[in-house]
Design a protein around this motif. Structure first.
Motif, PDB file in Angstrom:
ATOM      1  N   VAL A   1      -2.589   0.238  -4.325  1.00 37.61           N
ATOM      2  CA  VAL A   1      -2.564  -1.060  -3.651  1.00 37.61           C
ATOM      3  C   VAL A   1      -2.072  -2.101  -4.652  1.00 37.61           C
ATOM      4  O   VAL A   1      -2.662  -2.250  -5.727  1.00 37.61           O
TER       5      VAL A   1
ATOM      6  N   ILE B   1      -9.284  -6.822  -1.923  1.00 40.11           N
ATOM      7  CA  ILE B   1      -9.007  -6.178  -0.636  1.00 40.11           C
ATOM      8  C   ILE B   1     -10.102  -6.580   0.345  1.00 40.11           C
ATOM      9  O   ILE B   1     -11.275  -6.265   0.134  1.00 40.11           O
TER      10      ILE B   1
ATOM     11  N   VAL C   1      -8.901   3.410   1.329  1.00 39.97           N
ATOM     12  CA  VAL C   1      -7.983   2.434   0.732  1.00 39.97           C
ATOM     13  C   VAL C   1      -8.735   1.470  -0.190  1.00 39.97           C
ATOM     14  O   VAL C   1      -8.185   0.999  -1.174  1.00 39.97           O
TER      15      VAL C   1
ATOM     16  N   VAL D   1       0.850  -1.199   0.000  1.00 40.71           N
ATOM     17  CA  VAL D   1       0.000   0.000   0.000  1.00 40.71           C
ATOM     18  C   VAL D   1       0.883   1.246   0.000  1.00 40.71           C
ATOM     19  O   VAL D   1       1.832   1.330   0.782  1.00 40.71           O
TER      20      VAL D   1
ATOM     21  N   LEU E   1      -4.742  -7.966   0.790  1.00 39.01           N
ATOM     22  CA  LEU E   1      -4.644  -6.994   1.879  1.00 39.01           C
ATOM     23  C   LEU E   1      -5.924  -7.071   2.694  1.00 39.01           C
ATOM     24  O   LEU E   1      -7.001  -7.231   2.143  1.00 39.01           O
TER      25      LEU E   1
END
Lengths: 319, 261
Positions: free
Chosen positions: B64, B93, B51, B6, B171
């Protein structure tokens, strides 16, 4: 604590404590309820006696016409009008509700205008309008705007009484249902949309798999009411000479003047159908209430009568 | 060495008049666990939601696994991606929410297989088998057919973690995963997260559990008023904070913890 009753002496406290677990719990007495129930029972008896013995009800004529061919065919018309109008209403209402929630002001405005128009005019007026559409637009053509058309014909040929009835009832219903669907969608927690999107679902999928199934819990009960309402609203189509249940009865009593018995026949059929719908509604509610133990329902009512509107779904939901 | 998992660079965001993020920058390496701490309203959760683009940013970039999140570069401008394009990025994610957000009309198992089948187009049998494994891993093999309302908060949160893992994320984002739990249920959820960390999962965790952050994080970030005040390894940030604001916050949250228990 210091309520009226026996004096609080140490002796009675001791007695209470020592008797302890041996004492049986009895329910509170409700003399008022018993009196009320008795009163109602008497009234019902009087009413039933007068209905049965009053000759003017002409139960023999009712019996004669209850399965009359004309009545039964009217019944079928009423039934499928209800089904088709509700289907159109439901499908269109979901589209209208999603449009209403769109961030695009033109899209949401169009939906808002539709609602304003169709909720703002009586459905009876709309029905007559559709029936007389030919006066406004003598011909109808369906095709690409400003381009070639695929279907072309006179309005009188296309807009039959059936089409007018379905358009009038269905489009009007869509406006009311859209508000119900919209409220249902808004009732779903925002976190559900977050979770669906975080899992990589697209808008349409999140709506279909996550939001709408949960909105259903709030949409179904009023939709049941709408369907029952629609069943009776279809009787308006008698003004455009469509032979539904009521119109068929009117046709018969205009010949034999047995107005009251035939209206009783009609009422019996309507009551029968609404009872069926109520039962169906309960089943569907139980299905969409799964995962929610009873909290979807009014709940508190202990004993359920067969005609009470929110019954027994709790058990079904608590699988 | 590969690029960090990230990269957040100079990200700013406002809700109308209120500035929630002002020029936040950080990087998170692959396999690293980052805990973000700070007072409520400091912008931690908003940063996390940026994010995976659940919140839009006003300025700056978030990258990312070498993908620019939520936008495409057009010359000297950023063009926002369509929702369906963002959806593809989000699928990689995982996110776990404070309020669990399980789908209440689905059982635990159905919650876990929903996205693998619907988004990843996995076969039902394979997806179910994997979901069973994941639910077993979070200690819920015996609860697979329960609806969320029949589960405790801790159990719901563990199902939510399994649901996120089922998408095989690169992630994982945790938004205060234990804040809505009764104190005695916090431990079981933290254990699962600790287990993931040991497995090498890259994670970004917004939390109020200082002891947990100290224990599990490689790096701790302290935020206040929409900006990063200080960041570093947990020993340094908790043991010898450089900034006055960090010290004050840590002291206060220690008092809170002492009173709480």
């Amino acid at each position: 604590m210091s309520a009226a009753g026996e004096p609080r002496t140490e002796a009675t406290v001791e007695q209470l404590v020592s008797a302890g677990a041996d004492l049986r719990v009895k329910r509170a007495r409700h003399p008022g309820r018993w009196l009320g129930a008795l009163l109602i029972a008497v009234l019902v008896a009087v009413l039933v006696r007068s209905v049965v013995t009053n000759e003017n009800f002409q139960w023999d004529v009712v019996g004669e016409y209850i399965f009359d061919e004309g009545i039964l065919s009217g019944l079928v018309t009423t039934l499928w009008l209800t089904v088709v109008a509700m289907l159109i209403g439901i499908v269109l209402s979901v589209i209208l509700a999603v449009m209403r929630l769109s961030p695009n002001p033109l899209v949401s405005g169009a939906s808002g205008f539709y609602l304003w128009f169709f909720r703002g005019t009586p459905v009876l007026v709309q029905l007559i309008f559709w029936y007389n559409l030919a006066a406004l637009f003598p011909t109808i053509s369906l095709g690409i705007p400003f381009g070639p058309s695929f279907i072309h014909g006179s309005s009188n040929a296309i807009i039959t009484p059936y089409v007018a009835a379905i358009l009038g009832l269905g489009l009007n219903e869509a406006a009311y249902m859209a508000e119900i669907v919209r409220a249902g969608i808004l009732s779903v927690d925002k976190g559900q949309d977050d979770a669906a999107r975080a899992l990589g679902m697209k808008r349409s999928r999140a709506m279909r798999r996550v939001i709408l199934p949960q909105a259903m819990r709030f949409i179904i009960p009023p939709t049941g009411n709408e369907t029952i309402g629609m069943l009776k609203t279809t009787s308006l189509v008698s003004v455009i000479a469509l032979s539904d249940l009521l119109y068929s009865a009117q046709a018969i009593y205009s010949r034999n003047y047995e107005t009251i018995p035939l209206l009783i026949v009609v009422s019996i059929w309507y009551l029968f159908l609404t009872s069926l719908l109520t039962i169906g509604q309960r089943q569907i509610e139980a299905y969409f209430g799964r995962g929610h133990r009873g909290q979807a329902k009014g709940g508190r009512r202990g004993r359920r009568l067969p005609w009470s509107t929110t019954a027994g779904a709790d058990q079904g939901a608590a699988r | 060495m590969s690029n960090p998992m990230v990269i957040v660079n100079e990200v700013s965001k406002s809700f109308g008049e209120i500035v929630v993020l002002q020029g936040v920058s950080l990087t998170l390496d692959r396999g690293e666990v980052m805990c973000v701490i700070g007072p409520s309203g400091s912008g931690k959760s908003t940063l996390l939601r940026c994010v995976n683009h659940l919140e839009k940013t006003d300025r700056g970039v978030i990258i990312v696994d070498d993908h620019l999140i939520g936008y495409r570069r057009e010359g000297d401008a950023l063009r926002e991606l369509r929702e369906s394009e963002v959806a593809v990025q989000r699928a990689d994610i995982g996110m776990v929410f404070q309020r669990f957000n399980l789908f209440p009309h689905m059982t635990a198992l159905e919650n876990v297989v929903e996205a693998p089948i619907g988004v990843r187009r996995e076969g039902r049998a394979a997806a179910q088998e994997r979901a069973m494994d994941l639910l077993e891993r979070v200690g819920l093999a015996h609860r697979v057919n329960s609806y969320p309302t029949m589960l405790s908060g801790g159990e719901q949160q563990r199902v939510a973690i399994a649901r996120a893992l089922a998408m095989r994320p690169k992630l994982m984002l945790f938004d205060e995963p234990t804040s809505a739990l009764d104190p005695e249920l916090v431990g079981e959820v933290l254990d699962v997260i600790r287990d993931l960390a040991a497995d090498g999962m890259t994670m970004m965790i917004v939390t109020h559990e200082m002891a947990f952050a100290r224990d599990v994080a490689n790096r701790v970030v302290f935020m206040d008023h929409g900006a990063i005040v200080e960041q570093g390894p947990p020993e340094q940030l908790f043991g010898a904070p450089r900034e006055e604001r960090t010290r004050t916050f840590l002291l206060r949250s220690q008092d809170g913890a002492a009173q709480g228990t």
